[in-house]
Write an enzyme that holds these catalytic residues in place. Structure first.
Site, PDB file in Angstrom:
ATOM      1  N   HIS A  55      22.340 -14.677  55.761  1.00  0.00           N
ATOM      2  CA  HIS A  55      22.373 -13.306  56.211  1.00  0.00           C
ATOM      3  C   HIS A  55      23.800 -12.895  56.588  1.00  0.00           C
ATOM      4  O   HIS A  55      24.671 -13.730  56.839  1.00  0.00           O
ATOM      5  CB  HIS A  55      21.438 -13.113  57.394  1.00  0.00           C
ATOM      6  CG  HIS A  55      19.986 -13.232  57.035  1.00  0.00           C
ATOM      7  ND1 HIS A  55      18.974 -13.100  57.956  1.00  0.00           N
ATOM      8  CD2 HIS A  55      19.370 -13.459  55.845  1.00  0.00           C
ATOM      9  CE1 HIS A  55      17.794 -13.248  57.368  1.00  0.00           C
ATOM     10  NE2 HIS A  55      18.021 -13.470  56.082  1.00  0.00           N
ATOM     11  N   GLU A  57      25.040 -11.516  59.310  1.00  0.00           N
ATOM     12  CA  GLU A  57      25.515 -11.841  60.651  1.00  0.00           C
ATOM     13  C   GLU A  57      26.085 -13.249  60.712  1.00  0.00           C
ATOM     14  O   GLU A  57      27.168 -13.475  61.280  1.00  0.00           O
ATOM     15  CB  GLU A  57      24.384 -11.695  61.676  1.00  0.00           C
ATOM     16  CG  GLU A  57      23.807 -10.289  61.776  1.00  0.00           C
ATOM     17  CD  GLU A  57      22.590 -10.090  60.894  1.00  0.00           C
ATOM     18  OE1 GLU A  57      21.643  -9.418  61.343  1.00  0.00           O
ATOM     19  OE2 GLU A  57      22.577 -10.609  59.749  1.00  0.00           O
ATOM     20  N   CYS A  80      17.600 -10.427  62.701  1.00  0.00           N
ATOM     21  CA  CYS A  80      16.256 -11.011  62.686  1.00  0.00           C
ATOM     22  C   CYS A  80      16.058 -11.917  63.901  1.00  0.00           C
ATOM     23  O   CYS A  80      17.005 -12.497  64.433  1.00  0.00           O
ATOM     24  CB  CYS A  80      16.013 -11.775  61.394  1.00  0.00           C
ATOM     25  SG  CYS A  80      17.084 -13.201  61.134  1.00  0.00           S
ATOM     26  N   ARG A 189      22.659   1.149  37.717  1.00  0.00           N
ATOM     27  CA  ARG A 189      21.869  -0.035  37.357  1.00  0.00           C
ATOM     28  C   ARG A 189      22.287  -1.245  38.185  1.00  0.00           C
ATOM     29  O   ARG A 189      21.454  -2.024  38.640  1.00  0.00           O
ATOM     30  CB  ARG A 189      22.031  -0.343  35.870  1.00  0.00           C
ATOM     31  CG  ARG A 189      21.372   0.657  34.941  1.00  0.00           C
ATOM     32  CD  ARG A 189      21.619   0.289  33.482  1.00  0.00           C
ATOM     33  NE  ARG A 189      20.990   1.240  32.569  1.00  0.00           N
ATOM     34  CZ  ARG A 189      21.060   1.162  31.246  1.00  0.00           C
ATOM     35  NH1 ARG A 189      21.741   0.158  30.682  1.00  0.00           N
ATOM     36  NH2 ARG A 189      20.460   2.061  30.487  1.00  0.00           N
ATOM     37  N   THR A 201       9.569   4.776  25.548  1.00  0.00           N
ATOM     38  CA  THR A 201      11.023   4.656  25.498  1.00  0.00           C
ATOM     39  C   THR A 201      11.440   3.399  24.748  1.00  0.00           C
ATOM     40  O   THR A 201      12.405   3.398  23.982  1.00  0.00           O
ATOM     41  CB  THR A 201      11.605   4.639  26.925  1.00  0.00           C
ATOM     42  OG1 THR A 201      11.349   5.903  27.539  1.00  0.00           O
ATOM     43  CG2 THR A 201      13.094   4.373  26.919  1.00  0.00           C
ATOM     44  N   ASP A 205      13.641   4.185  21.611  1.00  0.00           N
ATOM     45  CA  ASP A 205      15.072   3.970  21.812  1.00  0.00           C
ATOM     46  C   ASP A 205      15.543   2.537  21.619  1.00  0.00           C
ATOM     47  O   ASP A 205      16.739   2.313  21.442  1.00  0.00           O
ATOM     48  CB  ASP A 205      15.467   4.388  23.239  1.00  0.00           C
ATOM     49  CG  ASP A 205      15.224   5.860  23.511  1.00  0.00           C
ATOM     50  OD1 ASP A 205      14.837   6.587  22.574  1.00  0.00           O
ATOM     51  OD2 ASP A 205      15.409   6.281  24.669  1.00  0.00           O
ATOM     52  N   PRO A 303      10.287  11.030  29.412  1.00  0.00           N
ATOM     53  CA  PRO A 303       9.688  12.238  29.973  1.00  0.00           C
ATOM     54  C   PRO A 303       8.250  12.070  30.446  1.00  0.00           C
ATOM     55  O   PRO A 303       7.843  12.670  31.449  1.00  0.00           O
ATOM     56  CB  PRO A 303       9.767  13.226  28.805  1.00  0.00           C
ATOM     57  CG  PRO A 303      10.918  12.745  27.977  1.00  0.00           C
ATOM     58  CD  PRO A 303      10.860  11.249  28.070  1.00  0.00           C
ATOM     59  N   THR A 304       7.472  11.237  29.756  1.00  0.00           N
ATOM     60  CA  THR A 304       6.069  11.043  30.160  1.00  0.00           C
ATOM     61  C   THR A 304       5.987  10.298  31.477  1.00  0.00           C
ATOM     62  O   THR A 304       5.242  10.701  32.394  1.00  0.00           O
ATOM     63  CB  THR A 304       5.303  10.262  29.069  1.00  0.00           C
ATOM     64  OG1 THR A 304       5.368  10.991  27.835  1.00  0.00           O
ATOM     65  CG2 THR A 304       3.853  10.057  29.472  1.00  0.00           C
TER      66      THR A 304
END
Length: 368
Positions: A55, A57, A80, A189, A201, A205, A303-304
């Protein structure tokens, strides 16, 4: 800007570096500051490591070493307090001799939920909560959405022509925005845990869905396809690269087992959720992703799927890349069966920023 706000801004900037890399844990930033000759000096910095541990910290305290004694720790989320795969950060803070903790937010995780702050106060450490809270909520939106609502934070990305279209007639893809906008999409991304598209898609594509900025391929998100009938072609670029970069396909509980076997043989992971009349339960699909640790989900097509998410009120943020060029009346609407205003004027979203990138405009929306 006072010192607390200034050093919290540093911690927030550190935390943003890890977005997309630390799931299922939030990407936390931490800064250790010590007074030296009446001047505050940063003696340790930390960010949650790839995969969620160690983590932030403990990373910052390790870098500070003995200088952490009597210091102030700035952290973007409550430390935590429970034993997980690592000991509690609150214990490490106490042991390091930190005198004060400035925390942006209380962690909504029921295993923490104020207990970290309480443990620090019980040890005699001064604790201030709320500095940088608004920005911390944005940074930790994925973590908060997952623990509160049991699904990832969903960001919809759309490329839209000046007349509200997303493709050519016959669902043929076309380039809508310029290279500068494309680079911004790849940066998006890199800061998300997973990227989601529908099977339409994939077929239209044949996308790769990786981060193709120089030197950033390793930051590519998990690729996820909604495919109720398991129609993802074995020859698609996604399937052919499934052993190089993770590919998860979410399908219907009744999809053919033989097709699943074929996709698994290529390296894809197949998740089954409920569906009806050939359509998947979107809420169930999002819950399945959250169960696997996904906190930040970017939706890129088409689009769908975009329209379905808008109808179900499952969009938490939207980024529209708007071109000044028109496609024409025969083009595909950006939202299948809906006007674009269903998104841009939704009562559930508000426009929070606009930006110019090359010849294109970016409009950013957040849940209101």
């Amino acid at each position: 800007m006072n010192n607390d706000a200034r050093f919290m801004a540093v911690a927030l900037a550190l935390g943003r570096r890890g977005l997309g890399q630390t799931w299922p844990n939030p990407s936390v930033g931490a800064v250790v500051v010590r007074q030296e000759a009446d001047v505050p000096v940063i003696v340790g910095r930390g960010v949650t490591c790839t995969g969620g541990r160690p983590h932030a910290e403990t990373e910052a305290l390790a870098r500070a070493g003995a200088a952490a004694q009597g210091s102030t720790l700035y952290v973007t989320l409550e430390p935590c307090s429970h034993h997980g795969k690592t000991p509690p950060c609150a214990d490490a803070i106490v042991q390091a001799g930190v005198a004060r903790v400035v925390s942006a937010l209380e962690d909504p995780n029921p295993e923490v939920a104020g207990r970290g702050h309480a443990k620090l106060r019980a040890a005699g450490i001064a604790v201030d909560v709320g500095v940088g809270a608004d920005e911390a909520r944005r940074t930790h939106a994925g973590h908060i959405r997952r623990v509160v609502d049991g699904r990832p934070h969903v960001t919809l990305k759309l490329a839209v022509s000046a007349d509200g279209k997303a493709g050519l007639a016959g669902r043929r893809p076309t380039t809508i925005t310029g290279e500068a906008a494309h680079a911004r999409v790849h940066l998006m991304r890199a800061t998300h845990d997973a990227i989601l598209v529908g099977i339409g898609t994939v077929i239209a594509d044949d996308p790769l869905l990786t981060c193709r900025l120089p030197g950033m391929k390793a930051r590519s998100p998990i690729r996820v396809v909604l495919d109720a009938g398991l129609r993802t072609p074995a020859a698609s670029r996604l399937a052919r690269t499934a052993r190089e970069l993770p590919l998860w396909i979410i399908t219907d509980t009744g999809a053919p087992a033989t097709r699943e076997e074929g996709l698994r043989a290529l390296g894809a992971d197949v998740l089954r959720v409920d569906g009806e009349n050939g359509l998947l339960d979107l809420a169930a699909a999002l819950r399945a992703l959250a169960t696997r640790g996904i906190t930040r989900l970017m939706v890129e097509g088409g689009p769908t799927l975009a329209a379905a998410l808008v109808k179900k009120n499952l969009i938490d943020a939207a980024v529209l890349f708007c071109s000044a060029n028109e496609i024409g009346p025969d083009g595909i609407d950006a939202l299948e069966g809906l006007p674009l205003t269903a998104l841009t004027h939704s009562p559930n979203l508000q426009r929070v920023a606009t930006d110019e990138v090359g010849p294109d405009r970016i409009e950013m929306f957040e849940r209101s």
